[in-house]
Design a protein around this motif. Structure first.
Motif, short mmCIF file in Angstrom:
data_model
loop_
_atom_site.label_atom_id
_atom_site.label_comp_id
_atom_site.label_asym_id
_atom_site.label_seq_id
_atom_site.Cartn_x
_atom_site.Cartn_y
_atom_site.Cartn_z
N ILE A 194 -1.69 44.79 72.75
CA ILE A 194 -1.39 43.46 71.95
C ILE A 194 0.53 43.19 73.05
O ILE A 194 0.79 44.03 73.24
N GLY A 195 0.18 41.96 73.16
CA GLY A 195 0.85 41.26 74.80
C GLY A 195 2.07 40.77 74.02
O GLY A 195 2.17 39.73 72.78
N ILE A 196 3.39 40.14 74.27
CA ILE A 196 4.24 39.68 73.77
C ILE A 196 4.96 38.85 75.53
O ILE A 196 4.80 39.59 76.43
N GLU A 197 4.88 37.64 75.44
CA GLU A 197 5.23 36.72 76.04
C GLU A 197 6.01 35.69 76.80
O GLU A 197 6.03 34.73 75.62
N PHE A 198 6.96 35.62 77.28
CA PHE A 198 7.95 34.68 77.56
C PHE A 198 7.13 33.46 78.80
O PHE A 198 6.98 34.08 79.80
N LEU A 199 7.47 32.45 78.35
CA LEU A 199 7.25 31.18 79.78
C LEU A 199 7.79 30.46 79.66
O LEU A 199 8.52 29.77 78.70
N VAL A 200 8.74 30.08 80.99
CA VAL A 200 9.30 28.76 81.25
C VAL A 200 9.30 27.78 82.33
O VAL A 200 8.59 28.21 83.30
N GLY A 201 8.93 26.38 81.75
CA GLY A 201 8.47 25.64 83.80
C GLY A 201 8.20 24.59 83.80
O GLY A 201 9.00 24.12 81.72
N PHE A 202 8.06 23.39 83.78
CA PHE A 202 7.97 21.95 84.22
C PHE A 202 7.50 21.53 85.24
O PHE A 202 6.31 21.97 86.23
N ALA A 210 5.44 24.21 87.62
CA ALA A 210 5.27 25.51 87.56
C ALA A 210 6.05 26.02 86.86
O ALA A 210 6.70 25.23 86.00
N ALA A 211 5.35 27.33 86.85
CA ALA A 211 6.67 28.31 85.36
C ALA A 211 6.25 29.26 86.10
O ALA A 211 6.05 30.43 86.69
N VAL A 212 7.67 30.20 85.00
CA VAL A 212 8.14 31.87 85.58
C VAL A 212 8.25 32.23 84.18
O VAL A 212 8.04 32.12 82.93
N GLY A 213 7.72 33.25 84.26
CA GLY A 213 6.80 34.58 83.22
C GLY A 213 7.95 35.74 82.55
O GLY A 213 7.19 36.58 84.14
N TYR A 214 7.60 36.57 81.63
CA TYR A 214 6.70 38.22 81.79
C TYR A 214 6.49 38.24 80.04
O TYR A 214 6.47 37.96 79.89
N LYS A 215 5.67 39.19 80.63
CA LYS A 215 4.90 39.66 79.51
C LYS A 215 4.66 41.75 79.80
O LYS A 215 4.79 42.32 80.55
N TYR A 216 4.85 42.16 77.83
CA TYR A 216 4.45 43.34 78.55
C TYR A 216 3.71 43.49 76.83
O TYR A 216 3.67 42.86 76.15
N TYR A 217 3.19 44.84 77.16
CA TYR A 217 2.45 44.89 76.56
C TYR A 217 2.59 46.46 75.41
O TYR A 217 2.63 47.48 76.40
#
Length: 191
Positions: free
Chosen positions: A158-166, A146-153
């Protein structure tokens, strides 16, 4: 009766007001291609395709290939026991925010991964002498995570995404890594 009628009219007005809120142009764009810039900085290639089903759910697949000379050298010199060469990651995401332009999301994924594994094996020769030998082999495994993240357009494209999970590998735990991280900083194009 007047209070009931007033409550009904206010409720109707509230529902009607919901319909008049302008919808984001992002809702009409259902496809997205993304490249992970963090992976690229470390001689890895991570490309993702994501399909938006509705405003809450999306599905996709991410592919990862490593061509890192440093990681390969660390593996060859015995600093690490396993070297992940590829990952194929199908995922499902749920939008945790109401905005189409910037939102948090939660993700569940499967990770089909493979690479090289090295181990030191104790052997006995014909004269009953023990000796150690380094053996290298390939591995393939399946992880769930599973992971969580944040996305901004920016400008609805054009999108910028940060993601972290294991994720945790399930089958070849004697050869494959126990835990796989899913960390990324991606730049995407939505169409």
């Amino acid at each position: 009766m007047k209070k009931l009628m007033l409550l009904f009219l206010l409720g109707f007005q509230f529902l009607h007001a919901q319909d008049t809120i302008p919808k984001s142009a992002l809702y009409s764009k259902k496809n997205e291609l993304r490249v992970d810039v963090l992976a690229t900085a470390f001689s890895r290639l991570n490309i993702t395709y994501e399909r938006f089903l509705n405003k809450n759910y999306s599905v996709g697949v991410s592919t990862f290939f490593s061509n890192s000379k440093k990681a390969k050298n660390d593996f060859d010199q015995g600093n690490i026991n396993s070297f992940t060469k590829y990952e194929v990651i199908p995922f499902v995401r749920y939008n945790l925010s109401q905005s189409a332009r910037s939102f948090y999301f939660a993700e569940i994924f499967a990770n089909i991964n493979g690479g090289d594994f090295r181990e030191i094996v104790l052997l006995t020769d014909a004269s009953n002498n023990n000796y150690y030998e380094i053996r290298k082999s390939n591995y393939t495994d399946l992880a769930l995570g599973a992971a969580v993240g944040y996305k901004y357009y920016i400008k609805d494209q054009i999108g910028i995404e940060f993601l972290v999970g294991f994720g945790s590998n399930m089958f070849n735990k004697d050869k494959s890594p126990d835990i796989l991280s899913r960390v990324g900083l991606g730049v995407s194009y939505r169409f």
